[in-house]
Design a protein around this motif. Structure first.
Motif, PDB file in Angstrom:
ATOM      1  N   TRP A  79      29.937 -29.698  39.276  1.00  0.00           N
ATOM      2  CA  TRP A  79      30.507 -29.027  40.441  1.00  0.00           C
ATOM      3  C   TRP A  79      30.605 -27.527  40.190  1.00  0.00           C
ATOM      4  O   TRP A  79      30.901 -27.104  39.079  1.00  0.00           O
ATOM      5  N   SER A  80      30.429 -26.759  41.244  1.00  0.00           N
ATOM      6  CA  SER A  80      30.657 -25.314  41.191  1.00  0.00           C
ATOM      7  C   SER A  80      31.693 -24.989  42.258  1.00  0.00           C
ATOM      8  O   SER A  80      31.438 -25.142  43.453  1.00  0.00           O
ATOM      9  N   LYS A  81      32.870 -24.569  41.813  1.00  0.00           N
ATOM     10  CA  LYS A  81      33.959 -24.251  42.743  1.00  0.00           C
ATOM     11  C   LYS A  81      33.834 -22.797  43.186  1.00  0.00           C
ATOM     12  O   LYS A  81      33.743 -21.894  42.358  1.00  0.00           O
ATOM     13  N   ILE A  82      33.849 -22.578  44.492  1.00  0.00           N
ATOM     14  CA  ILE A  82      33.727 -21.227  45.054  1.00  0.00           C
ATOM     15  C   ILE A  82      35.072 -20.511  44.907  1.00  0.00           C
ATOM     16  O   ILE A  82      36.092 -20.977  45.410  1.00  0.00           O
ATOM     17  N   ILE A 119      27.088 -20.933  38.091  1.00  0.00           N
ATOM     18  CA  ILE A 119      25.922 -21.806  37.975  1.00  0.00           C
ATOM     19  C   ILE A 119      26.014 -22.467  36.607  1.00  0.00           C
ATOM     20  O   ILE A 119      26.143 -21.780  35.587  1.00  0.00           O
ATOM     21  N   PRO A 120      25.960 -23.799  36.556  1.00  0.00           N
ATOM     22  CA  PRO A 120      26.059 -24.474  35.262  1.00  0.00           C
ATOM     23  C   PRO A 120      24.988 -23.971  34.287  1.00  0.00           C
ATOM     24  O   PRO A 120      23.829 -23.787  34.680  1.00  0.00           O
ATOM     25  N   ASP A 173      35.801 -24.382  48.240  1.00  0.00           N
ATOM     26  CA  ASP A 173      34.941 -25.573  48.236  1.00  0.00           C
ATOM     27  C   ASP A 173      34.357 -25.796  46.854  1.00  0.00           C
ATOM     28  O   ASP A 173      34.101 -24.850  46.111  1.00  0.00           O
ATOM     29  N   SER A 174      34.128 -27.057  46.542  1.00  0.00           N
ATOM     30  CA  SER A 174      33.388 -27.417  45.339  1.00  0.00           C
ATOM     31  C   SER A 174      32.024 -27.916  45.781  1.00  0.00           C
ATOM     32  O   SER A 174      31.930 -28.859  46.560  1.00  0.00           O
ATOM     33  N   LEU A 175      30.987 -27.255  45.299  1.00  0.00           N
ATOM     34  CA  LEU A 175      29.623 -27.633  45.645  1.00  0.00           C
ATOM     35  C   LEU A 175      29.041 -28.459  44.507  1.00  0.00           C
ATOM     36  O   LEU A 175      29.194 -28.102  43.335  1.00  0.00           O
ATOM     37  N   LEU A 193      32.461 -35.625  35.861  1.00  0.00           N
ATOM     38  CA  LEU A 193      31.583 -34.492  36.151  1.00  0.00           C
ATOM     39  C   LEU A 193      32.319 -33.178  35.918  1.00  0.00           C
ATOM     40  O   LEU A 193      33.463 -33.007  36.351  1.00  0.00           O
ATOM     41  N   GLU A 194      31.654 -32.276  35.258  1.00  0.00           N
ATOM     42  CA  GLU A 194      32.235 -30.974  34.946  1.00  0.00           C
ATOM     43  C   GLU A 194      32.439 -30.157  36.222  1.00  0.00           C
ATOM     44  O   GLU A 194      31.607 -30.175  37.124  1.00  0.00           O
ATOM     45  N   VAL A 195      33.565 -29.432  36.272  1.00  0.00           N
ATOM     46  CA  VAL A 195      33.849 -28.501  37.367  1.00  0.00           C
ATOM     47  C   VAL A 195      33.805 -27.104  36.784  1.00  0.00           C
ATOM     48  O   VAL A 195      34.599 -26.767  35.909  1.00  0.00           O
TER      49      VAL A 195
END
Length: 155
Positions: free
Chosen positions: A14-17, A25-26, A118-120, A148-150
């Motif tokens: 996840w990528s939290k805005i 970006i992971p 938001d988490s994308l 899953l990693e955030v």
């Protein structure tokens, strides 16, 4: 990088805005797609089902079948191209910031159906770039996977 269901898409996490519109970006995504700080990127709206966007390095785009976009919208060759529309598709040119992040104004995020907080879900998209999904069945399945990693932007 796990698959959430057998035969499903590979997921980076996840990528939290952030409140400032920054999306981390992971690192695994950066490595897989050979994305580096200052790389020029094209964000292209995702599907109607998943929303969000696909992030494609311009150098990869120019070597693909999607190079027709550069011919159709020559302004995409300019760093300050701004937001462009083609039917239901939205395109935006940006670059990778320090720490491996995208920095997007709230108005740009809104064009992709995304808002701060938001988490994308970052998934392996096409060979051109990762997808950042905001909704849909893949996102719903991912919500059932707390492992899953955030990632959060660390400025």
């Amino acid at each position: 990088m796990p698959r959430l269901v057998k035969g499903g898409k590979w997921v980076f996490g996840w990528s939290k805005i952030s409140a400032e519109g920054k999306a981390a970006i992971p690192p695994e995504t950066m490595n897989e797609y050979k994305i580096y700080v200052d790389d020029e990127m094209l964000l292209m709206s995702g599907s109607k089902t998943s929303g969000g966007f696909i992030a494609i390095k311009l150098s990869c785009l120019e070597k693909s079948n999607l190079t027709v976009l550069m011919d159709k919208f020559p302004e995409l060759r300019m760093p300050d191209a701004g937001l462009l529309r083609d039917g239901n598709r939205v395109y935006y040119r940006t670059s990778i910031k320090k720490g491996g992040s995208l920095s997007l104004a709230a108005t740009i995020l809104a064009e992709y159906g995304v808002k701060t907080g938001d988490s994308l879900l970052v998934v392996r998209g096409s060979g051109l770039g990762p997808s950042f999904l905001v909704r849909g069945p893949i996102v719903e399945e991912a919500r059932r996977h707390p492992e899953l990693e955030v990632l959060k932007y660390k400025g």
